[in-house]
Design an enzyme around this catalytic site. Structure first.
Site, PDB file in Angstrom:
ATOM      1  N   GLY A 205      -5.667  -6.569  -3.433  1.00  0.00           N
ATOM      2  CA  GLY A 205      -4.721  -6.702  -4.738  1.00  0.00           C
ATOM      3  C   GLY A 205      -4.134  -5.290  -5.087  1.00  0.00           C
ATOM      4  O   GLY A 205      -4.134  -4.344  -4.106  1.00  0.00           O
ATOM      5  N   CYS A 206      -3.705  -5.100  -6.237  1.00  0.00           N
ATOM      6  CA  CYS A 206      -3.164  -3.650  -6.582  1.00  0.00           C
ATOM      7  C   CYS A 206      -4.372  -2.634  -6.139  1.00  0.00           C
ATOM      8  O   CYS A 206      -5.338  -2.667  -6.735  1.00  0.00           O
ATOM      9  CB  CYS A 206      -2.803  -3.570  -7.988  1.00  0.00           C
ATOM     10  SG  CYS A 206      -2.276  -1.840  -8.627  1.00  0.00           S
ATOM     11  N   PHE A 207      -3.781  -1.700  -5.454  1.00  0.00           N
ATOM     12  CA  PHE A 207      -5.079  -0.639  -4.879  1.00  0.00           C
ATOM     13  C   PHE A 207      -5.325   0.502  -6.075  1.00  0.00           C
ATOM     14  O   PHE A 207      -6.152   1.063  -5.665  1.00  0.00           O
ATOM     15  CB  PHE A 207      -4.350   0.230  -3.461  1.00  0.00           C
ATOM     16  CG  PHE A 207      -3.156   0.720  -3.708  1.00  0.00           C
ATOM     17  CD1 PHE A 207      -2.452   1.196  -4.770  1.00  0.00           C
ATOM     18  CD2 PHE A 207      -2.403   0.692  -2.576  1.00  0.00           C
ATOM     19  CE1 PHE A 207      -1.011   1.813  -4.830  1.00  0.00           C
ATOM     20  CE2 PHE A 207      -1.126   1.355  -2.545  1.00  0.00           C
ATOM     21  CZ  PHE A 207      -0.565   1.898  -3.576  1.00  0.00           C
TER      22      PHE A 207
END
Length: 211
Positions: free
Chosen positions: A59-61
Site C-alpha cells: 500500500g502507500c509506502f
C-alpha cells in the site's frame, strides 16, 4: 504465531506505542538513518558486511516505511518504486501511467538482531493481504501487496510464512500477496522519504492520547 489483523500501518504503530513497544523495540534517534543523504543512498544497493536487504510493498509506502523503521535491528529504510517496466519513474508517473510499479520499501537490517521472518511477521500485520491492487481507500496497481525476495532463502521463508498465514484462518478471503524476485528499485523523491517522521504525524497523534 497469532495473527492480529491491524490491516494498516497506522493502527499497528498506535497500538505498538500504547503497548509500550512490547512487540518490537523502538529505536533511539541515534540509530535511525536518513535515507536521502548522499552518503547513505549506496547502502540500499550494497548494504555492506553483516547487513541484508528486504523489499516489501503493502500500500502507500509512507506508513509502511514508518512501521519498519520502528524495528530494532533495522539499520536504514527508503521508499521507492519496484516491479515495473518503466525506467526511473516519478511518483506522478507511477500514479497516473501504467508503469507497473508498486510503491515499495527497501529495508536494510542486521540479521544478528532481527530475522527476516520477523520482518515478514510485521509485513503481514500492517496491511490487508487479501485485497488486490488496493489498500483501504488507495486503489491502483501501485498499491498491491508484494514480497520481493533477494535470495532463495528469502523466497522459501516468504512462501512458508504465507502458507502459515493462510492456514491460521486469520483472513476469510484468499491472500493475494505476490512473492516475486526483486527487480530494479528506484528511489522515490526526497519528500517521500521518512514522510511520517518529517511531518511529525505520529508524534501529534500520540500527544492527543495524552490529553
Amino acid at each position: 504465531m497469532i495473527y492480529l489483523k491491524y490491516n494498516c500501518p497506522l493502527t499497528y504503530l498506535i497500538l505498538l506505542k500504547l503497548e509500550g513497544g512490547k512487540t518490537v523495540e523502538e529505536k533511539t534517534d541515534a540509530e535511525q538513518r536518513n535515507a536521502t543523504s548522499e552518503e547513505d543512498t549506496e547502502i540500499f544497493e550494497n548494504p555492506g558486511e553483516g547487513l541484508e536487504k528486504a523489499t516489501f510493498a503493502a500500500g502507500c509506502f509512507w506508513g509502511i516505511e514508518e512501521a519498519f523503521r520502528q524495528i530494532k535491528g533495522v539499520v536504514a529504510t527508503a521508499v521507492g518504486y519496484s516491479g515495473g517496466h518503466f525506467k526511473r519513474p516519478t511518483y506522478e508517473q507511477v500514479c497516473t501511467l501504467d508503469t507497473g510499479h508498486a510503491e515499495a520499501v527497501r529495508v536494510i537490517f542486521d540479521p544478528e538482531i532481527v530475522s527476516y521472518k520477523t520482518l515478514l511477521d510485521v509485513f503481514w500485520k500492517i496491511h490487508d493481504p487479501t485485497t488486490k491492487d488496493r489498500q483501504g481507500p488507495d486503489v491502483g496497481k501501485q498499491y498491491r501487496s508484494v514480497i520481493f525476495y533477494h535470495s532463495d532463502e528469502q523466497k522459501a521463508a516468504a512462501l512458508a510464512s504465507k502458507e502459515e498465514l493462510e492456514k491460521s484462518g486469520a483472513f476469510k478471503n484468499p491472500v493475494v500477496t505476490e512473492i516475486v524476485p526483486v527487480s530494479e528499485f528506484y528511489m522515490a523523491e526526497d519528500y517521500h522519504q521518512q514522510y511520517f517522521e518529517k511531518k511529525g504525524f505520529l508524534q501529534n497523534i500520540f500527544r492527543s492520547f495524552k490529553k
